[in-house]
Design a protein around this motif. Structure first.
Motif, PDB file in Angstrom:
ATOM      1  N   ILE A   1       0.824  -1.222   0.000  1.00 15.18           N
ATOM      2  CA  ILE A   1       0.000   0.000   0.000  1.00 15.18           C
ATOM      3  C   ILE A   1       0.850   1.260   0.000  1.00 15.18           C
ATOM      4  N   TYR A   2       2.149   1.107   0.299  1.00 16.61           N
ATOM      5  CA  TYR A   2       3.029   2.281   0.333  1.00 16.61           C
ATOM      6  C   TYR A   2       3.829   2.450  -0.953  1.00 16.61           C
ATOM      7  N   ASN A   3       3.644   1.533  -1.911  1.00 20.50           N
ATOM      8  CA  ASN A   3       4.467   1.553  -3.112  1.00 20.50           C
ATOM      9  C   ASN A   3       4.420   2.898  -3.836  1.00 20.50           C
ATOM     10  N   ASP A   4       3.226   3.468  -3.963  1.00 22.47           N
ATOM     11  CA  ASP A   4       3.079   4.732  -4.694  1.00 22.47           C
ATOM     12  C   ASP A   4       3.582   5.938  -3.908  1.00 22.47           C
ATOM     13  N   LEU A   5       3.947   5.724  -2.643  1.00 21.38           N
ATOM     14  CA  LEU A   5       4.393   6.841  -1.803  1.00 21.38           C
ATOM     15  C   LEU A   5       5.918   6.935  -1.718  1.00 21.38           C
ATOM     16  N   LEU A   6       6.606   5.887  -2.186  1.00 24.12           N
ATOM     17  CA  LEU A   6       8.050   5.807  -1.959  1.00 24.12           C
ATOM     18  C   LEU A   6       8.823   6.911  -2.682  1.00 24.12           C
ATOM     19  N   ALA A   7       8.467   7.191  -3.925  1.00 28.46           N
ATOM     20  CA  ALA A   7       9.178   8.239  -4.672  1.00 28.46           C
ATOM     21  C   ALA A   7       9.005   9.588  -3.982  1.00 28.46           C
ATOM     22  N   GLY A   8       7.815   9.844  -3.461  1.00 30.79           N
ATOM     23  CA  GLY A   8       7.576  11.102  -2.765  1.00 30.79           C
ATOM     24  C   GLY A   8       8.401  11.221  -1.493  1.00 30.79           C
ATOM     25  N   VAL A   9       8.553  10.103  -0.778  1.00 30.92           N
ATOM     26  CA  VAL A   9       9.400  10.091   0.419  1.00 30.92           C
ATOM     27  C   VAL A   9      10.830  10.471   0.041  1.00 30.92           C
ATOM     28  N   ALA A  10      11.349   9.831  -0.997  1.00 32.93           N
ATOM     29  CA  ALA A  10      12.719  10.107  -1.430  1.00 32.93           C
ATOM     30  C   ALA A  10      12.874  11.553  -1.898  1.00 32.93           C
TER      31      ALA A  10
ATOM     32  N   ALA B   1       5.368   4.522   5.821  1.00 39.67           N
ATOM     33  CA  ALA B   1       4.349   4.092   6.775  1.00 39.67           C
ATOM     34  C   ALA B   1       4.225   5.075   7.937  1.00 39.67           C
ATOM     35  N   VAL B   2       5.357   5.545   8.462  1.00 38.74           N
ATOM     36  CA  VAL B   2       5.306   6.542   9.542  1.00 38.74           C
ATOM     37  C   VAL B   2       4.568   7.791   9.067  1.00 38.74           C
ATOM     38  N   ARG B   3       4.932   8.247   7.877  1.00 32.40           N
ATOM     39  CA  ARG B   3       4.308   9.463   7.326  1.00 32.40           C
ATOM     40  C   ARG B   3       2.805   9.263   7.149  1.00 32.40           C
ATOM     41  N   TYR B   4       2.408   8.108   6.649  1.00 32.71           N
ATOM     42  CA  TYR B   4       0.997   7.789   6.406  1.00 32.71           C
ATOM     43  C   TYR B   4       0.227   7.686   7.720  1.00 32.71           C
ATOM     44  N   ARG B   5       0.837   7.050   8.709  1.00 29.17           N
ATOM     45  CA  ARG B   5       0.114   6.800   9.957  1.00 29.17           C
ATOM     46  C   ARG B   5      -0.136   8.081  10.740  1.00 29.17           C
ATOM     47  N   PHE B   6       0.834   8.979  10.756  1.00 34.76           N
ATOM     48  CA  PHE B   6       0.595  10.249  11.438  1.00 34.76           C
ATOM     49  C   PHE B   6      -0.188  11.224  10.562  1.00 34.76           C
ATOM     50  N   GLY B   7       0.056  11.185   9.246  1.00 38.60           N
ATOM     51  CA  GLY B   7      -0.588  12.146   8.357  1.00 38.60           C
ATOM     52  C   GLY B   7      -2.002  11.761   7.972  1.00 38.60           C
ATOM     53  N   THR B   8      -2.159  10.555   7.419  1.00 37.44           N
ATOM     54  CA  THR B   8      -3.464  10.116   6.917  1.00 37.44           C
ATOM     55  C   THR B   8      -4.331   9.496   8.015  1.00 37.44           C
TER      56      THR B   8
END
Length: 547
Positions: free
Chosen positions: A257-266, A311-318
């Protein structure tokens, strides 16, 4: 009294109002010293430049505790002995009877708590390594929900990565209908794919290309991948039902579920100057740590560090979490310290947000060594649970397994010894189940005779008082587990309560007593059953009516 189940907390507040410091109440070492003792006067003596006994006498004179305690005593060099009033203890037990739900206090500051636990891998059987995370995380979820927190379970299954290129390619090579697979056949497939990958470089190259196809959304690849997940979900759910844990499909939140978020993290870490390119890889150098955290590998791929950051970003943000708890083995401590540090550097953890890694040790065999099969392979979860069920009924076996896990300090390894774990004597889960069943049997007999309770009205015997005092501490212990995440404290408390119940039986006849004493002692039994049942539930253990 605001809440009759908070006597230690109330006493602490009253003494602190006089002393200005935590009185650090401790259970009295002997009954003649009362119920609690405090050495606060000894601790204050140096700062105040006065003899400890003089300070103790002042505290005794000024402490506003007459509604809770008998007259306070100063002993020895300046210890304060505290004995609770019998009517106050009786009120606690009566309060449990009249409002069983109030036995666990609701949090004054309810939070949204994410708990990351269990996390088995797709296309593999759950193994001994998944056991502790699943049991421990389930206990945390139960405790925090009981206090009124919103718990968001996140079962971070391994459903992404290189192994799926290998699995999908093997399915296509063999011409298998992926929808026809069950868990056993998918495990066998995994072993064949591993061997094929090691022995055939052309297949290995094709498997790597298949990973790219999976990541880029190729529909044939994705369809097979989804079939593999469905097969595994059935296996996970069967294990969860057997263990009696609360996880469902709604809690699945795999790596994919985090695959599409990885580039944004980087990209965001790069733009902020937190991540830098080093030898072709995008890394973060965490202050005080020699080894960098690799966000993106030199070949452009992302590892699990990037996934955990997302996952950290998603859990606190979303998910809007206030607190995130990761129940993952102790060997991952360094990894999570880096992930948490980078997440804070990036500003993804809000002010006041809490990130906690609860590590745990290994499950050892009876010989004290790592639990392995005879041929050195990892033991499956089913095999381990079968060992327990070979010597006890399922409910008792699961109680044994869970209690053995939770009753030890989490960071320690523990020995899986089925014969010892299922014993109904000693500090075991079945012993607590037996205590609940035994007190339930007494109350069944009383109910058949038309017993009706007016609450606890007689509390003269020391064994009665000792049990009542323990009952008064249940809410405090649950609060300790919720904040400190150490379930062995709840296990110790329940064992102490069951032991005190046994002493109470021996010294205070219940059904053979008469009149007000009998009804009062039955009320103590009923309150104890309530506390044992609720405590066992928080551990994920069935509280049987009969054994």
């Amino acid at each position: 009294m605001d809440h009759v189940l908070s006597l230690p907390a109330l006493l602490t507040d009253r003494f602190q109002a006089v002393t200005g410091v935590d009185p650090e109440l401790r259970p009295a070492t002997k009954p003649q010293f009362g119920h609690f003792q405090s050495n606060v006067a000894l601790r204050l003596a140096k700062a105040e430049g006065k003899p400890p006994r003089e300070i103790a006498q002042r505290i005794v004179a000024e402490a506003d505790v007459a509604d809770l305690c008998e007259p306070l005593e100063v002993a020895g060099p300046g210890f304060i002995n505290i004995r609770l009033r019998s009517d106050v203890l009786a009120g606690v037990v009566t309060g449990i009877l009249r409002d069983p739900d109030a036995v666990i206090e609701q949090s004054a500051d309810p939070q949204r708590v994410v708990i990351d636990y269990s996390a088995p891998n797709v296309a593999k059987p759950m193994h001994v390594g998944n056991l502790r995370s699943t049991i421990i995380g389930d206990c945390f979820a139960r405790v925090l929900r009981a206090q009124g927190h919103t718990v968001i379970a996140q079962n971070h299954i391994g459903d992404w990565g290189t192994q799926f290129g290998m699995l999908v390619e093997q399915i296509l090579v063999e011409g298998i209908d992926a929808d026809s697979l069950d868990l056993d056949s998918s495990v066998a497939l995994y072993r064949r794919a591993q061997e094929h990958f090691r022995s055939d470089e052309a297949f290995a190259d094709a498997a790597r290309r298949r990973v790219v196809a999976l990541q880029s959304g190729d529909e044939q690849t994705r369809a097979i991948w989804r079939s593999l997940i469905e097969v595994s979900k059935a296996g996970f759910n069967a294990a969860y039902r057997r263990l009696g844990v609360l996880l469902t499909d709604d809690d699945l939140a795999g790596e994919s579920i985090y695959n599409d978020l990885l580039a944004g993290v980087a990209d965001d870490l790069s733009a902020a100057g937190i991540a830098v390119v080093d030898q072709g890889a995008l890394v973060v150098f965490v202050p005080g740590d020699d080894a960098p955290l690799i966000v993106r590998k030199s070949d452009g791929g992302y590892g699990y560090a990037a996934t955990d950051l997302a996952a950290v970003r998603y859990r606190f943000g979303t998910l809007d979490a206030d607190r995130c708890i990761y129940v993952v083995g102790s060997p991952q401590a360094h990894h999570f310290s880096q992930v948490f540090a980078v997440s804070r550097m990036a500003g993804w953890v809000p002010s006041g947000g809490v990130l906690e890694h609860v590590g745990f040790g290994s499950v050892l065999g009876p010989d004290g060594k790592m639990f392995k099969t005879r041929d050195g392979k990892t033991v499956t979860l089913d095999t381990l649970l079968d060992l327990a069920e070979d010597v006890a009924a399922p409910e008792i076996a699961m109680a044994a397994v869970k209690y053995a896990d939770l009753s030890t300090s989490l960071h320690k390894d523990y020995v899986f010894d089925a014969d010892r774990m299922v014993a109904t004597t000693g500090n075991t889960g079945p012993y607590l189940q037996y205590a609940h069943a035994r007190v339930s049997g007494i109350l069944r007999k009383a109910d058949a005779e038309g017993w009706a309770s007016d609450g606890v009205t007689v509390l003269d015997d020391p064994a009665e008082q000792a049990l009542a005092l323990l009952l008064s501490r249940f809410g405090e212990i649950v609060d300790e587990v919720a904040s400190g995440l150490q379930p062995h404290k709840l296990c110790t408390y329940l064992f102490d309560t069951a032991t005190a119940l046994s002493t109470f039986y021996e010294q205070c006849p219940v059904l053979k007593s008469e009149g007000e004493v009998r009804t009062s002692r039955l009320a103590i039994c009923a309150a104890t059953r309530t506390v044992l049942a609720k405590g066992l539930y928080l551990l994920g253990i069935v509280a049987p009516e009969r054994m």
